[in-house]
Scaffold this motif. Sequence first.
Motif, PDB file in Angstrom:
ATOM      1  N   SER A  92       0.816  -1.207   0.000  1.00  0.00           N
ATOM      2  CA  SER A  92       0.000   0.000   0.000  1.00  0.00           C
ATOM      3  C   SER A  92       0.854   1.264   0.000  1.00  0.00           C
ATOM      4  CB  SER A  92      -0.937  -0.004   1.206  1.00  0.00           C
ATOM      5  OG  SER A  92      -0.170  -0.084   2.391  1.00  0.00           O
ATOM      6  N   SER A  93       2.100   1.166   0.430  1.00  0.00           N
ATOM      7  CA  SER A  93       2.979   2.339   0.423  1.00  0.00           C
ATOM      8  C   SER A  93       4.423   1.872   0.281  1.00  0.00           C
ATOM      9  CB  SER A  93       2.810   3.144   1.707  1.00  0.00           C
ATOM     10  OG  SER A  93       3.254   2.379   2.814  1.00  0.00           O
ATOM     11  N   VAL A  94       5.280   2.831  -0.030  1.00  0.00           N
ATOM     12  CA  VAL A  94       6.696   2.524  -0.175  1.00  0.00           C
ATOM     13  C   VAL A  94       7.274   2.302   1.216  1.00  0.00           C
ATOM     14  CG1 VAL A  94       8.904   3.420  -0.975  1.00  0.00           C
ATOM     15  CG2 VAL A  94       6.818   3.924  -2.250  1.00  0.00           C
ATOM     16  N   PRO A  95       8.024   1.231   1.407  1.00  0.00           N
ATOM     17  CA  PRO A  95       8.589   0.994   2.732  1.00  0.00           C
ATOM     18  C   PRO A  95       9.578   2.094   3.100  1.00  0.00           C
ATOM     19  CG  PRO A  95       9.406  -0.625   1.163  1.00  0.00           C
ATOM     20  CD  PRO A  95       8.382   0.189   0.463  1.00  0.00           C
ATOM     21  N   GLY A  96       9.604   2.450   4.376  1.00  0.00           N
ATOM     22  CA  GLY A  96      10.511   3.496   4.841  1.00  0.00           C
ATOM     23  C   GLY A  96      11.953   3.045   4.764  1.00  0.00           C
ATOM     24  N   ARG A  97      12.814   4.021   4.586  1.00  0.00           N
ATOM     25  CA  ARG A  97      14.236   3.707   4.487  1.00  0.00           C
ATOM     26  C   ARG A  97      14.920   4.175   5.756  1.00  0.00           C
ATOM     27  NH1 ARG A  97      18.589   6.323   0.391  1.00  0.00           N
ATOM     28  NH2 ARG A  97      20.324   5.079   1.090  1.00  0.00           N
ATOM     29  N   ARG A  98      15.586   3.273   6.396  1.00  0.00           N
ATOM     30  CA  ARG A  98      16.293   3.643   7.618  1.00  0.00           C
ATOM     31  C   ARG A  98      17.677   4.129   7.259  1.00  0.00           C
ATOM     32  NH1 ARG A  98      15.279  -0.349  12.471  1.00  0.00           N
ATOM     33  NH2 ARG A  98      16.782  -1.678  11.466  1.00  0.00           N
ATOM     34  N   ARG A  99      18.024   5.269   7.768  1.00  0.00           N
ATOM     35  CA  ARG A  99      19.358   5.820   7.517  1.00  0.00           C
ATOM     36  C   ARG A  99      20.309   5.307   8.577  1.00  0.00           C
ATOM     37  NH1 ARG A  99      19.506  12.035   6.454  1.00  0.00           N
ATOM     38  NH2 ARG A  99      21.533  11.360   5.735  1.00  0.00           N
ATOM     39  N   ARG A 100      21.463   4.975   8.126  1.00  0.00           N
ATOM     40  CA  ARG A 100      22.493   4.552   9.075  1.00  0.00           C
ATOM     41  C   ARG A 100      23.125   5.801   9.674  1.00  0.00           C
ATOM     42  NH1 ARG A 100      26.002   0.525   5.496  1.00  0.00           N
ATOM     43  NH2 ARG A 100      24.310  -0.709   4.689  1.00  0.00           N
ATOM     44  N   PRO A 101      23.387   5.757  10.942  1.00  0.00           N
ATOM     45  CA  PRO A 101      24.077   6.908  11.523  1.00  0.00           C
ATOM     46  C   PRO A 101      25.508   6.985  10.985  1.00  0.00           C
ATOM     47  CG  PRO A 101      23.767   5.184  13.167  1.00  0.00           C
ATOM     48  CD  PRO A 101      23.053   4.754  11.930  1.00  0.00           C
ATOM     49  N   THR A 102      25.926   8.184  10.679  1.00  0.00           N
ATOM     50  CA  THR A 102      27.273   8.388  10.169  1.00  0.00           C
ATOM     51  C   THR A 102      28.265   8.127  11.295  1.00  0.00           C
ATOM     52  OG1 THR A 102      26.365  10.111   8.765  1.00  0.00           O
ATOM     53  CG2 THR A 102      28.754  10.025   8.964  1.00  0.00           C
ATOM     54  N   PRO A 103      29.256   7.292  11.030  1.00  0.00           N
ATOM     55  CA  PRO A 103      30.224   7.032  12.099  1.00  0.00           C
ATOM     56  C   PRO A 103      31.018   8.304  12.422  1.00  0.00           C
ATOM     57  CG  PRO A 103      30.916   5.965  10.061  1.00  0.00           C
ATOM     58  CD  PRO A 103      29.573   6.556   9.820  1.00  0.00           C
ATOM     59  N   VAL A 104      31.166   8.571  13.686  1.00  0.00           N
ATOM     60  CA  VAL A 104      31.895   9.751  14.138  1.00  0.00           C
ATOM     61  C   VAL A 104      33.251   9.294  14.648  1.00  0.00           C
ATOM     62  CG1 VAL A 104      31.878  11.680  15.766  1.00  0.00           C
ATOM     63  CG2 VAL A 104      29.747  10.860  14.770  1.00  0.00           C
ATOM     64  N   SER A 105      34.245   9.941  14.137  1.00  0.00           N
ATOM     65  CA  SER A 105      35.608   9.586  14.539  1.00  0.00           C
ATOM     66  C   SER A 105      35.948  10.284  15.854  1.00  0.00           C
ATOM     67  CB  SER A 105      36.595  10.021  13.454  1.00  0.00           C
ATOM     68  OG  SER A 105      37.908   9.824  13.896  1.00  0.00           O
ATOM     69  N   ALA A 106      36.709   9.611  16.677  1.00  0.00           N
ATOM     70  CA  ALA A 106      37.143  10.185  17.951  1.00  0.00           C
ATOM     71  C   ALA A 106      38.484  10.900  17.804  1.00  0.00           C
ATOM     72  CB  ALA A 106      37.253   9.087  19.004  1.00  0.00           C
ATOM     73  N   ASN A 107      39.070  10.854  16.630  1.00  0.00           N
ATOM     74  CA  ASN A 107      40.359  11.498  16.419  1.00  0.00           C
ATOM     75  C   ASN A 107      40.151  13.015  16.302  1.00  0.00           C
ATOM     76  OD1 ASN A 107      42.859  12.390  15.483  1.00  0.00           O
ATOM     77  ND2 ASN A 107      43.112  10.661  14.073  1.00  0.00           N
ATOM     78  N   PRO A 108      40.860  13.845  17.140  1.00  0.00           N
ATOM     79  CA  PRO A 108      40.668  15.296  17.090  1.00  0.00           C
ATOM     80  C   PRO A 108      41.145  15.914  15.772  1.00  0.00           C
ATOM     81  CG  PRO A 108      42.241  14.703  18.806  1.00  0.00           C
ATOM     82  CD  PRO A 108      41.745  13.452  18.215  1.00  0.00           C
ATOM     83  N   LEU A 109      42.039  15.275  15.056  1.00  0.00           N
ATOM     84  CA  LEU A 109      42.506  15.815  13.779  1.00  0.00           C
ATOM     85  C   LEU A 109      41.440  15.736  12.685  1.00  0.00           C
ATOM     86  CD1 LEU A 109      46.128  14.342  13.720  1.00  0.00           C
ATOM     87  CD2 LEU A 109      45.433  16.656  14.309  1.00  0.00           C
ATOM     88  N   HIS A 110      40.529  14.799  12.815  1.00  0.00           N
ATOM     89  CA  HIS A 110      39.463  14.649  11.842  1.00  0.00           C
ATOM     90  C   HIS A 110      38.444  15.773  11.922  1.00  0.00           C
ATOM     91  CE1 HIS A 110      40.258  10.030  11.474  1.00  0.00           C
ATOM     92  NE2 HIS A 110      41.199  10.765  10.908  1.00  0.00           N
ATOM     93  N   ARG A 111      38.370  16.512  13.043  1.00  0.00           N
ATOM     94  CA  ARG A 111      37.408  17.581  13.201  1.00  0.00           C
ATOM     95  C   ARG A 111      37.692  18.724  12.265  1.00  0.00           C
ATOM     96  NH1 ARG A 111      37.641  17.418  19.656  1.00  0.00           N
ATOM     97  NH2 ARG A 111      36.563  15.458  19.909  1.00  0.00           N
ATOM     98  N   ARG A 112      38.920  18.881  11.825  1.00  0.00           N
ATOM     99  CA  ARG A 112      39.272  19.989  10.948  1.00  0.00           C
ATOM    100  C   ARG A 112      39.032  19.681   9.460  1.00  0.00           C
ATOM    101  NH1 ARG A 112      45.127  21.589  13.119  1.00  0.00           N
ATOM    102  NH2 ARG A 112      44.718  20.974  15.229  1.00  0.00           N
ATOM    103  N   LEU A 113      38.711  18.429   9.140  1.00  0.00           N
ATOM    104  CA  LEU A 113      38.453  18.064   7.761  1.00  0.00           C
ATOM    105  C   LEU A 113      37.112  18.646   7.290  1.00  0.00           C
ATOM    106  CD1 LEU A 113      39.527  14.311   7.840  1.00  0.00           C
ATOM    107  CD2 LEU A 113      40.754  16.197   6.788  1.00  0.00           C
ATOM    108  N   PRO A 114      37.016  18.958   5.982  1.00  0.00           N
ATOM    109  CA  PRO A 114      35.732  19.475   5.490  1.00  0.00           C
ATOM    110  C   PRO A 114      34.650  18.397   5.540  1.00  0.00           C
ATOM    111  CG  PRO A 114      37.269  19.149   3.687  1.00  0.00           C
ATOM    112  CD  PRO A 114      38.035  18.900   4.940  1.00  0.00           C
ATOM    113  N   ARG A 115      33.462  18.852   5.819  1.00  0.00           N
ATOM    114  CA  ARG A 115      32.346  17.908   5.920  1.00  0.00           C
ATOM    115  C   ARG A 115      31.577  17.878   4.605  1.00  0.00           C
ATOM    116  NH1 ARG A 115      30.941  16.488  11.456  1.00  0.00           N
ATOM    117  NH2 ARG A 115      32.563  17.452  12.689  1.00  0.00           N
ATOM    118  N   PRO A 116      31.006  16.741   4.278  1.00  0.00           N
ATOM    119  CA  PRO A 116      30.255  16.658   3.016  1.00  0.00           C
ATOM    120  C   PRO A 116      28.929  17.402   3.089  1.00  0.00           C
ATOM    121  CG  PRO A 116      30.247  14.529   4.150  1.00  0.00           C
ATOM    122  CD  PRO A 116      31.083  15.465   4.955  1.00  0.00           C
TER     123      PRO A 116
END
Length: 95
Positions: free
Chosen positions: A71-95
Motif C-alpha cells: 500500500s505504500s513505499v517501505p521506509g528507508r532507515r538511515r544509518r548513523p554516520t560514524p563519528v571519529s574520535a580522532n581530534p585531527l578529523h574535526r578539521r576536515l571538510p564535511r560533506p
Amino acid sequence: MPTYVYRCSETCDDFTEQHSMSSIPDESTCPECGHGARRVIGAPALGAGNSAAVRLQDATRSTADSPQVVSSVPGRRRRPTPVSANPLHRRLPRP
C-alpha cells in the motif's frame, strides 16, 4: 504412464485409460456400454503430487499470477554516520 481420454460414440461419459507411449490405441472399448470410443485430447496433469518441489513450484506460480501488492513505499532507515574520535578529523571538510 501417460493417461489418455476416450470419448464414447454413444452418450456415455468420457473415460481415461493408461497406456505406454509406444502403444497408444486410437480406439478403445467403452466400459459402460461396450461400444467403440475414440481418443480425444485431454488436459495435461501437470504438477500432480505433493512433494516439496511441487509445493515450491505451486507457490512460485501463484506469486507470478497474483503478486503481493504493497500500500505504500517501505521506509528507508538511515544509518548513523560514524563519528571519529580522532581530534585531527574535526578539521576536515564535511560533506
